[in-house]
Design a protein around this motif. Structure first.
Motif, PDB file in Angstrom:
ATOM      1  N   ARG A 199     -41.229 -45.330 -60.638  1.00 26.63           N
ATOM      2  CA  ARG A 199     -40.385 -44.417 -60.885  1.00 26.63           C
ATOM      3  C   ARG A 199     -40.818 -42.985 -60.939  1.00 26.63           C
ATOM      4  O   ARG A 199     -41.862 -42.635 -61.589  1.00 26.63           O
ATOM      5  N   LEU A 200     -40.259 -42.060 -60.443  1.00 27.89           N
ATOM      6  CA  LEU A 200     -40.708 -40.686 -60.702  1.00 27.89           C
ATOM      7  C   LEU A 200     -39.651 -39.956 -61.409  1.00 27.89           C
ATOM      8  O   LEU A 200     -38.622 -39.263 -61.171  1.00 27.89           O
ATOM      9  N   ASP A 201     -39.797 -39.824 -62.737  1.00 29.59           N
ATOM     10  CA  ASP A 201     -39.023 -39.183 -63.760  1.00 29.59           C
ATOM     11  C   ASP A 201     -38.976 -37.815 -63.711  1.00 29.59           C
ATOM     12  O   ASP A 201     -39.518 -37.191 -64.656  1.00 29.59           O
ATOM     13  N   MET A 202     -38.617 -37.488 -62.755  1.00 29.24           N
ATOM     14  CA  MET A 202     -38.320 -35.741 -62.838  1.00 29.24           C
ATOM     15  C   MET A 202     -36.859 -35.507 -62.249  1.00 29.24           C
ATOM     16  O   MET A 202     -36.354 -36.417 -61.509  1.00 29.24           O
ATOM     17  N   THR A 203     -36.314 -34.419 -62.808  1.00 32.80           N
ATOM     18  CA  THR A 203     -35.248 -33.938 -61.804  1.00 32.80           C
ATOM     19  C   THR A 203     -35.231 -33.466 -60.487  1.00 32.80           C
ATOM     20  O   THR A 203     -36.502 -33.183 -60.054  1.00 32.80           O
ATOM     21  N   LEU A 204     -34.054 -33.637 -59.706  1.00 34.19           N
ATOM     22  CA  LEU A 204     -34.185 -33.371 -58.138  1.00 34.19           C
ATOM     23  C   LEU A 204     -34.527 -31.896 -57.904  1.00 34.19           C
ATOM     24  O   LEU A 204     -35.390 -31.634 -57.267  1.00 34.19           O
ATOM     25  N   ASP A 205     -34.406 -31.235 -58.790  1.00 25.79           N
ATOM     26  CA  ASP A 205     -34.691 -29.670 -58.709  1.00 25.79           C
ATOM     27  C   ASP A 205     -36.243 -29.703 -58.901  1.00 25.79           C
ATOM     28  O   ASP A 205     -36.900 -28.774 -58.221  1.00 25.79           O
ATOM     29  N   ASP A 206     -36.911 -30.246 -59.907  1.00 24.70           N
ATOM     30  CA  ASP A 206     -38.169 -30.170 -60.147  1.00 24.70           C
ATOM     31  C   ASP A 206     -39.168 -30.948 -58.771  1.00 24.70           C
ATOM     32  O   ASP A 206     -39.916 -30.385 -58.638  1.00 24.70           O
ATOM     33  N   VAL A 207     -38.391 -32.186 -58.374  1.00 21.64           N
ATOM     34  CA  VAL A 207     -38.861 -32.684 -57.315  1.00 21.64           C
ATOM     35  C   VAL A 207     -39.016 -31.645 -56.073  1.00 21.64           C
ATOM     36  O   VAL A 207     -40.134 -31.300 -55.294  1.00 21.64           O
ATOM     37  N   LYS A 208     -38.038 -30.878 -56.051  1.00 24.77           N
ATOM     38  CA  LYS A 208     -37.953 -29.982 -54.650  1.00 24.77           C
ATOM     39  C   LYS A 208     -38.984 -28.826 -54.936  1.00 24.77           C
ATOM     40  O   LYS A 208     -39.355 -28.246 -54.013  1.00 24.77           O
ATOM     41  N   ILE A 233     -36.489 -42.175 -57.243  1.00 28.68           N
ATOM     42  CA  ILE A 233     -36.122 -40.936 -58.157  1.00 28.68           C
ATOM     43  C   ILE A 233     -34.695 -40.885 -58.536  1.00 28.68           C
ATOM     44  O   ILE A 233     -33.590 -41.002 -57.779  1.00 28.68           O
ATOM     45  N   PRO A 234     -34.470 -40.906 -59.831  1.00 20.88           N
ATOM     46  CA  PRO A 234     -33.187 -41.285 -60.498  1.00 20.88           C
ATOM     47  C   PRO A 234     -32.177 -40.187 -60.020  1.00 20.88           C
ATOM     48  O   PRO A 234     -30.796 -40.895 -59.852  1.00 20.88           O
ATOM     49  N   ASP A 235     -32.377 -39.279 -59.802  1.00 18.62           N
ATOM     50  CA  ASP A 235     -31.349 -38.409 -59.273  1.00 18.62           C
ATOM     51  C   ASP A 235     -30.727 -38.495 -58.037  1.00 18.62           C
ATOM     52  O   ASP A 235     -29.681 -38.041 -57.717  1.00 18.62           O
ATOM     53  N   LEU A 236     -31.602 -39.281 -57.198  1.00 19.35           N
ATOM     54  CA  LEU A 236     -31.181 -39.484 -55.952  1.00 19.35           C
ATOM     55  C   LEU A 236     -30.574 -41.083 -55.709  1.00 19.35           C
ATOM     56  O   LEU A 236     -30.087 -41.697 -54.833  1.00 19.35           O
TER      57      LEU A 236
END
Length: 535
Positions: A199-208, A233-236
């Motif tokens: 899991r990539l425990d980051m917000t989608l904004d941070d991923v972007k 990616i939880p936000d996805l």
């Protein structure tokens, strides 16, 4: 309204060819097994090479293998993980002659990185490979990442972006396609998707903000393909990116219209969750174009029998599992024909373009290639000793003719595979080398009886190899070794991770365990090259 599954005019043979056109398997053997030849003649997209497909003592064999594959399918896509540094297929047994990403990132010279891309592309082109599965575009923001690490150019978004673009340009300049990986970024995970579902425990904004820019740079530089990551990616949503339409849409939202290739479907992140067959179906529905099946020699692969010739044809079962799942999904309406057609069209477009590039358009010029060992030596840094902020590059004692080498590394990177100790091999080109385990070294030193009042007899110098300074097992081994050989020199083949307490010994950080980095360290230790830097 449900999309139509198969037009009435689509016969079984045409449908099978369409399905084959999106499958990219591996195989076992150094020649083309009969099942693979049959599948290629029936429209199979191509093959992925692994080290077991290549014969190191026959320089022309990879090109001959590629020619045989193209005899069965002139538009076959042939690919290999050729990153330079630790991960190489064509130079697996001897070790790569081209520095890896972390070496190039440490130097931060995009001209060198582009030259490394040209060298990789030239190597692959000579072998008949038309798609390099690289570069790694992941920003390695987690120092405990077990699978990316030194395969990344570094932990800074801007750094990774400019070097990803440079590497893509270098590869593409040779007429070979580049495939940036692992979208949308595997660099902050603490798990290995070969073995689990990270899991990539980051917000989608941070991923972007942090992880997408290198993929934008790859697209701008002319990358032919992107490879997806088996990460959540939880936000996805809870589906891994490879199987997640939201991740596919994220990539296309960058304006990239090239191939989207799955990471290997035999990896545990897919095989142990939804299975390879369902993984293939869901990947296409998520926007993938080409299904990388994986390495049939891996212990977690389903393997597959032989081709009846005794030459080995394992891999057929994996291929059939994927092919039959796709055919079944078309039959039951799960997988629309239009999805297959879209994917197959992108694969065919790449293959047709690759076939139109004559070899003479991109002649190799070895005279313009840098001295890669000197390049790798310049990237080396030194940390230690005993908390000292900066120390000189260590060297073995003048006139020494023999050295002990102890390897404290505990496991190999699944992407790289198990290799020999290239550090011991590089030192053995100059000195007599004795390789020992830590237990053997301790027993050897304890066996030396020193009379009271006399100094210890002059021991062999000791070089110890690590690749994870924060790993408790390796740290404990290092502490035990220091008790026995306090003047040992450590080679860190992993990340130059700051330690809470520096050990009382110099540590050479060389950012990789490839042959080129090992030879660089051997030069530095024998004082042939004094260009390493200090930290």
């Amino acid at each position: 309204m449900t999309e139509s599954t198969a037009p009435a005019t689509t016969d079984a043979q045409s449908l099978r060819r369409l399905v084959n056109g999106v499958i990219w398997p591996g195989f076992i053997g150094t020649s083309v097994p009969s099942w693979l030849a049959e599948a290629l003649s029936d429209g199979l997209a191509g093959v992925v090479y692994f080290s077991h497909n290549l014969l190191p003592d026959m320089p022309g064999q990879p090109a001959e293998l590629s020619a045989a594959i193209r005899a069965a399918n002139p538009l076959a896509v042939t690919g290999a993980d050729e990153e330079g540094g630790n991960v190489t297929r064509l130079q697996f047994r001897a070790g790569s002659d081209i520095p890896g990403a972390a070496v190039l990132g440490a130097l931060d010279d995009v001209t060198l990185t582009e030259a490394a891309g040209r060298a990789i592309g030239t190597l692959c082109r000579a072998a008949g490979i038309n798609l390099v599965i690289g570069p790694v575009a992941d920003v390695n923001t987690n120092p405990l990442n077990p699978v990316i690490g030194v395969r990344s150019f570094g932990s800074g978004t801007d750094l990774v972006s400019r070097h990803t673009g440079a590497m893509v340009r270098g590869i593409a300049s040779t007429g070979v396609g580049a495939c940036a990986k692992h979208f949308p970024g595997h660099g902050d995970t603490s798990g290995d998707s070969h073995l689990s579902l990270p899991r990539l425990d980051m917000t989608l904004d941070d991923v972007k903000r942090v992880h997408l820019p290198p993929f934008r740079a790859a697209a701008a530089a002319g990358a032919a393909a992107m490879m997806s990551a088996h990460i959540v990616i939880p936000d996805l949503g809870e589906a891994p990116a490879t199987l997640n339409p939201a991740a596919g849409a994220l990539l296309r939202g960058l304006g990239f219209d090239g191939l989207l290739i799955t990471d290997a479907l035999d990896m545990a992140a897919v095989q142990a969750t939804v299975g390879m067959g369902q993984g293939a179906v869901q990947s296409l529905l998520a926007g993938a174009d080409l299904l990388c099946v994986g390495n049939p020699s891996n212990p977690y692969s389903s393997g597959g029998g032989t081709d009846g010739t005794g030459q080995g044809g394992a891999g057929e079962d994996d291929y059939l599992q994927v092919r039959d799942a796709l055919l079944a999904a078309v039959a039951d309406g799960t997988l629309p024909i239009s999805v297959l057609e879209r994917a197959a069209a992108r694969v065919a477009a790449f293959a047709s373009g690759a076939a139109r590039v004559p070899a003479a358009d991109h002649p190799a010029d070895p005279a313009q290639e840098p001295d890669w060992v000197a390049v790798a030596a310049r990237a080396c840094t030194v940390s230690g000793s005993g908390g000292t902020a900066a120390v000189a590059m260590p060297r073995l004692p003048s006139g020494v003719s023999a050295v002990d080498v102890v390897d404290l590394r505990t496991a190999h990177n699944m992407a790289a595979g198990a290799t020999e100790n290239f550090f011991a091999a590089a030192l053995a080109e100059r000195l007599t080398v004795r390789t020992l385990s830590l237990q053997e070294l301790v027993a050897d030193k304890e066996a030396v009886q020193v009379p009271p009042g006399l100094d210890s007899p002059s021991p062999r110098p000791c070089v110890v190899v690590l690749d994870a300074l924060l790993d408790r097992g390796q740290a404990a081994g290092l502490a035990e070794l220091i008790d026995v050989v306090p003047d040992a020199i450590a080679i860190n083949a992993g990340l130059a991770t700051p330690l809470p307490v520096a050990p009382p010994m110099p540590i050479i950080n060389c950012f990789g365990s490839s042959r080129v980095s090992a030879r660089a360290v051997a030069r530095l230790l024998t004082a042939e090259d004094r260009t390493g830097r200090t930290l």
